[in-house]
Write a protein that holds these residues in place. Structure first.
Motif, short mmCIF file in Angstrom:
data_model
loop_
_atom_site.label_atom_id
_atom_site.label_comp_id
_atom_site.label_asym_id
_atom_site.label_seq_id
_atom_site.Cartn_x
_atom_site.Cartn_y
_atom_site.Cartn_z
N ILE A 127 -37.21 -17.82 4.87
CA ILE A 127 -36.55 -18.53 5.97
C ILE A 127 -37.40 -19.71 6.43
O ILE A 127 -36.91 -20.83 6.60
CB ILE A 127 -36.30 -17.56 7.16
CG1 ILE A 127 -35.36 -16.43 6.74
CG2 ILE A 127 -35.71 -18.33 8.35
CD1 ILE A 127 -35.28 -15.31 7.74
N ALA A 128 -38.70 -19.45 6.62
CA ALA A 128 -39.60 -20.51 7.07
C ALA A 128 -39.65 -21.65 6.06
O ALA A 128 -39.70 -22.83 6.45
CB ALA A 128 -40.99 -19.93 7.30
N ASN A 129 -39.63 -21.31 4.78
CA ASN A 129 -39.69 -22.35 3.75
C ASN A 129 -38.43 -23.21 3.76
O ASN A 129 -38.48 -24.44 3.60
CB ASN A 129 -39.87 -21.71 2.38
CG ASN A 129 -40.17 -22.72 1.30
OD1 ASN A 129 -41.09 -23.53 1.44
ND2 ASN A 129 -39.39 -22.71 0.22
N LYS A 130 -37.28 -22.57 3.96
CA LYS A 130 -36.02 -23.32 4.01
C LYS A 130 -35.97 -24.25 5.23
O LYS A 130 -35.33 -25.31 5.19
CB LYS A 130 -34.84 -22.35 4.06
CG LYS A 130 -34.52 -21.66 2.73
CD LYS A 130 -33.38 -20.67 2.89
CE LYS A 130 -32.99 -20.02 1.56
NZ LYS A 130 -32.31 -20.99 0.67
N LEU A 131 -36.63 -23.84 6.32
CA LEU A 131 -36.53 -24.59 7.57
C LEU A 131 -37.73 -25.50 7.82
O LEU A 131 -37.77 -26.19 8.84
CB LEU A 131 -36.38 -23.63 8.75
CG LEU A 131 -35.13 -22.75 8.79
CD1 LEU A 131 -35.21 -21.78 9.96
CD2 LEU A 131 -33.86 -23.60 8.88
N LYS A 132 -38.70 -25.53 6.92
CA LYS A 132 -39.95 -26.23 7.21
C LYS A 132 -39.76 -27.72 7.47
O LYS A 132 -40.38 -28.29 8.38
CB LYS A 132 -40.97 -26.01 6.09
CG LYS A 132 -40.60 -26.59 4.73
CD LYS A 132 -41.69 -26.31 3.71
CE LYS A 132 -41.33 -26.93 2.35
NZ LYS A 132 -42.37 -26.66 1.34
N ASP A 133 -38.91 -28.39 6.69
CA ASP A 133 -38.70 -29.82 6.89
C ASP A 133 -38.05 -30.09 8.25
O ASP A 133 -38.42 -31.04 8.96
CB ASP A 133 -37.83 -30.41 5.78
CG ASP A 133 -38.55 -30.42 4.44
OD1 ASP A 133 -39.80 -30.40 4.45
OD2 ASP A 133 -37.87 -30.43 3.40
#
Length: 410
Positions: A191-197
């Motif tokens: 989840i964090a990776n998908k939302l990082k940008d």
């Protein structure tokens, strides 16, 4: 505004009691624009309490201390405060009279040991408490110090009714709003990776990832001077989050996954029957935790043994012998016959190996099949869940419910 919390009690440091007070306070403070910088837990040791009171972080504007205000010898917070701020303890007549009334209400007479609760450091102000021990607060070097009982009901009453209003009156607070997204099917890191940008390009918006096995709760909070502007910012971020995470978000309104499934079943005027093997009735239990579930949950059967699968659902021994109880073929007949026998819109079935034994090289522990049947066909899924028996069963049950949810989302 930034505050610190200090929880006092050897029952906390020994692990005999879980510090739920800190969790409650950080949540309600944050909702009111007050950020908790640090949480300290200290046993009933006077020197350590004194040290903690003297060594607060420079940016801390207020300190909230819970516990140690009772009448017994291990309740030493008052003495520690007296020592830390060099303020003599003085008996307060108002507190004494309130204590007498409280004891008389219960048909008792206060004893001298009880009046220890009526002593307060010189210059402090009382925080009246209608259901227990009075709290108090004082100011030192421009910082407010609040001292309240550790009993959860009393703590909640004083935090909401006394401390937050005082802080709002003394210091301007930012407007804070937040949204919570309940997510299933992705790990916290994914989840964090998908939302990082998205997260890296936001101002005055903070993401918090809270594992609530087997779910992840994403809390998005915004702060600012203007309530309307904060809402507009959160609305904009919400659309972007939904675009990125899609159907992995199962609720934005605080519903559990079983409540969301129930809502969809009712909305679509649909019913469901369940056949469970490895989960042993857990899916049915979750569904029936929701009030009114009888409107859509017709029946559930636990067909744990091969004989039960044959006797109750009519699964032929040949299918089980050729493909195994844990197989695509078996779970499909389970789902189909569960639906036909109950005459429901949907038939949901699960079979698997929860362990710790029973696994093979081809079908290791954690192998689970789920199947959803409707009048137009069946949809089967295979999983290999990690973890122990309890974890595998919970993952399987939630995954099965999520399959029903996604069915209605097409």
């Amino acid at each position: 505004m930034e505050v610190e919390l200090i929880s006092i009690g050897s029952e906390l440091t020994s692990g005999k009691v879980v510090n739920t007070n800190a969790s409650f306070m950080t949540g309600i403070l944050e909702n009111n624009g007050i950020k908790t910088l640090r949480i300290t837990t200290i046993g009933d040791e006077k020197d350590f309490i004194v040290k903690a009171l003297k060594e607060c972080l420079p940016s801390t504007k207020a300190v909230i201390v819970t516990g140690g205000l009772g009448p017994t010898p291990d309740d030493i917070t008052r003495n520690a405060v007296s020592c830390a701020f060099d303020r003599k303890l003085i008996r307060n007549l108002k507190a004494m009279e309130a204590m007498k009334k409280w004891y008389h209400k219960w048909g008792m007479e206060p004893e001298e040991i009880d009046f220890a609760q009526a002593y307060f450091p010189r210059g402090s102000k009382l925080l009246s408490n209608p259901i227990g021990v009075f709290g108090f607060y004082l100011e030192d070097m421009g910082r407010l110090y609040f001292f309240i009982p550790g009993v959860p009901q009393e703590m909640e009453l004083l935090i909401k009714g006394k401390i937050i209003p005082l802080l709002k009156k003394r210091m301007p607070l930012k407007v804070v709003d937040f949204r919570t997204y309940k997510i299933f099917g992705l790990t916290e890191s994914r989840i964090a990776n998908k939302l990082k940008d998205l997260e890296n390009n936001l101002k005055d918006i903070r993401f918090s990832y809270l594992p609530k096995f087997p779910e992840i709760h994403l809390v998005v909070s915004g702060e600012g001077e203007n309530k309307k502007k904060v809402k507009i910012n959160l609305d904009s971020v919400e659309k972007k989050i939904e675009s990125i995470l899609g159907n992995y978000i199962f609720s934005k309104k605080g519903l559990s996954i079983q409540e969301e499934v129930g809502r969809l079943l009712l909305k679509n005027n649909a019913t469901v029957s369940i056949a469970e093997s490895c989960t042993g009735g857990l899916v049915g239990h979750l569904l029936t935790e929701v009030p009114g579930s009888s409107q859509y949950f017709e029946r559930g059967v636990i067909v744990y043994s091969n004989q039960a699968k044959n006797d109750i659902l009519g699964i032929s021994p040949e299918i089980i012998k050729e493909f195994g109880a844990v197989s695509k073929q078996t779970v499909e007949v389970m789902a189909l016959n569960a639906r036909i026998h109950a005459n429901t819109t949907l038939g949901l079935a699960l079979t698997g190996i929860a362990g710790p034994s029973g696994g093979t090289e081809k079908k290791p522990v954690g192998t689970v099949y789920t199947c959803l049947s409707d009048p137009e066909g069946i949809k089967t899924r295979k999983f290999l869940f990690p973890g122990n028996r309890k974890i595998i069963k919970e993952l399987a049950a939630h995954t099965a419910l999520d399959q029903v949810r996604r069915y209605f989302l097409k």
